[in-house]
Enzyme design. Structure first.
Site, PDB file in Angstrom:
ATOM      1  CD  GLU A 106      -1.018  -6.801  -1.714  1.00 32.05           C
ATOM      2  OE1 GLU A 106      -2.219  -6.684  -1.401  1.00 32.05           O
ATOM      3  OE2 GLU A 106      -0.080  -6.899  -0.883  1.00 32.05           O
ATOM      4  CB  CYS A 149      -0.885  -0.026   1.248  1.00 30.92           C
ATOM      5  SG  CYS A 149      -2.207   1.166   1.233  1.00 30.92           S
TER       6      CYS A 149
END
Length: 443
Positions: free
Chosen positions: A343, A309
């Site tokens: 990710e 993130c």
């Protein structure tokens, strides 16, 4: 976001107030050539009856709404609430501007809506299908980079609808963090006792949050922290990076996730922060180290993810910090002796940021390198995953397939053109100032 003054989004993502358009919008009485007001005939009784029959507007209604730029834009009514001590039909409406990202959703008053433009409520499933046919993904991205939706490609239709229903109304309107008051963009699932709070006050060092300014002031007199908890692993000039272990600093990690969720439209908020490391970038002065942004990564990722993130706080955006955070994640991968990749899924805007970083790094090497170089060699030099290198070079049309293998075609003029288009590289990471031991080697 629904203030009477008109916030203007500035280069760094913070807001600047300017006078809004008159409350009458386009419906002010017209003036004659000599400047005198022209008398407007009263609204016909039939029109009044037709309008009152529409009210209150149903959830799902489509209508034109006067926005902060003084112009009317198409919106969809997401929610409504009755005004206290109000006359019948006096409601506020929570609307989504269909041209823009959900971060601009807000509560509006009836007088901002053009009732002559009301469309009947249509079945959402049919409507969504029609909308997706009308506007391609590329066209959506062309509207404006501030309007880009975060990708939810991993969700099925039912889960996506459930996510949107749960997070449809922004619960916290503004936060105070250090010397900034920041308008929020999205819903964040704060504990139930904060449901009635439109504004929260954060300690900028430990990230505890409170309902009232007086609570924050009392807290600041007691709080010993002047920087994020954890180890300072990088300092260059006034910039510092702190590594925070989610297992050792669980409350800080959870508070950071609550804060970040106000500006990220991801479906997942990680309550189990034990599995993550948080890298918090700060600007430092004599008052302490003030958070600019952060990225997180899993302690152990089977998919070679080096970033889970990433967020730059709005007041610090467009200053090169996002690019710095991406570059920093790859410098950690190099120290680990691994290749890395962010990710998935990436948002459209996230992909643009990464594609810009990959482009600059790879083309800089290709410009300086003499002779042939393979994708494997590029990956070893940069810690960028081979698949990311391949897709980046293919998007730039720098890859050809010859005799069963991919060949990089690096014409200097073409490289210069692509580098110019990729823009500035942001702040440089001075690797000599990075003092860090990979997590697996820590005792």
């Amino acid at each position: 976001m629904g203030s009477i003054d008109t916030p203007t989004i500035t280069e760094n993502g913070s807001t600047q107030l300017q006078a809004a358009a008159p409350s009458g919008g386009d419906h002010n009485p017209p003036a004659s050539a000599n400047g005198a007001q022209v008398e407007v005939s009263p609204e016909p009784e039939a029109t009044k009856k037709r309008r009152s029959s529409m009210l209150p507007l149903e959830v799902g209604t489509r209508v034109m709404c006067r926005w902060r730029d003084g112009k009317y834009h198409p919106v969809k009514v997401i929610e409504r609430r009755k005004m206290p001590y109000a006359v019948p039909y006096d409601y506020e409406y929570y609307v989504h501007y269909t041209e823009f990202n959900r971060r601009l959703d807000e509560w509006v008053k009836l007088e901002q809506l053009d009732l002559d433009s009301v469309e009947t409520v249509v079945d959402e499933k049919v409507e969504d299908k029609v909308t997706s046919l009308k506007m391609t993904r590329h066209q959506k991205r062309k509207i404006d980079e501030t309007h880009v939706e975060v990708g939810h490609e991993e969700l099925d239709a039912a889960s996506l609808r459930e996510h949107e229903e749960f997070t449809k109304v922004k619960n916290i309107a503004t936060i105070e963090l250090g010397r900034y008051e920041i308008e929020t963009w999205y819903f964040s699932p704060f504990p139930p006792e904060y449901n009635d709070s439109l504004k929260l006050y954060f300690c900028e060092f430990c990230l505890n949050f409170m309902k009232r300014k007086e609570q924050l002031q009392r807290h600041m007199r007691k709080c010993d922290l002047k920087h994020p908890p954890g180890d300072e692993i990088y300092r260059s000039g006034t910039l510092s990076m702190f590594e925070v272990d989610g297992k050792k600093n669980k409350v800080y990690g959870q508070n950071l996730c609550y804060l970040a969720k106000l500006f990220l439209d991801h479906k997942t908020l990680y309550y189990d922060v034990d599995l993550f490391l948080f890298y918090v970038l700060c600007e430092c002065d004599d008052r302490g180290c003030h958070m600019v942004g952060y990225f997180s990564k899993e302690k152990h990722s089977e998919e070679s993810y080096n970033l889970a993130c990433i967020l730059t706080l709005p007041p610090y955006q467009r200053k090169g910090y996002g690019k710095f955070l991406i570059a920093f994640s790859y410098e950690l991968s190099k120290k680990e002796g691994k290749v890395g990749t962010p990710e998935r899924p990436l948002s459209d805007l996230g992909l643009l940021s990464y594609r810009g970083y990959w482009t600059r790094v790879l083309l800089d090497i290709l410009k300086k390198h003499k002779g042939n170089i393979s994708i494997k060699e590029l990956s070893d030099m940069t810690a960028i995953k081979a698949e990311d290198i391949l897709t980046t070079l293919q998007s730039l049309e720098l890859i050809q397939y010859r005799k069963g293998q991919h060949v990089i075609c690096a014409d200097p003029k073409v490289l210069d053109r692509h580098l110019k288009a990729a823009g500035r590289g942001g702040l440089e990471v001075d690797v000599s100032k990075l003092i860090w031991t990979p997590y697996k080697e820590q005792s």
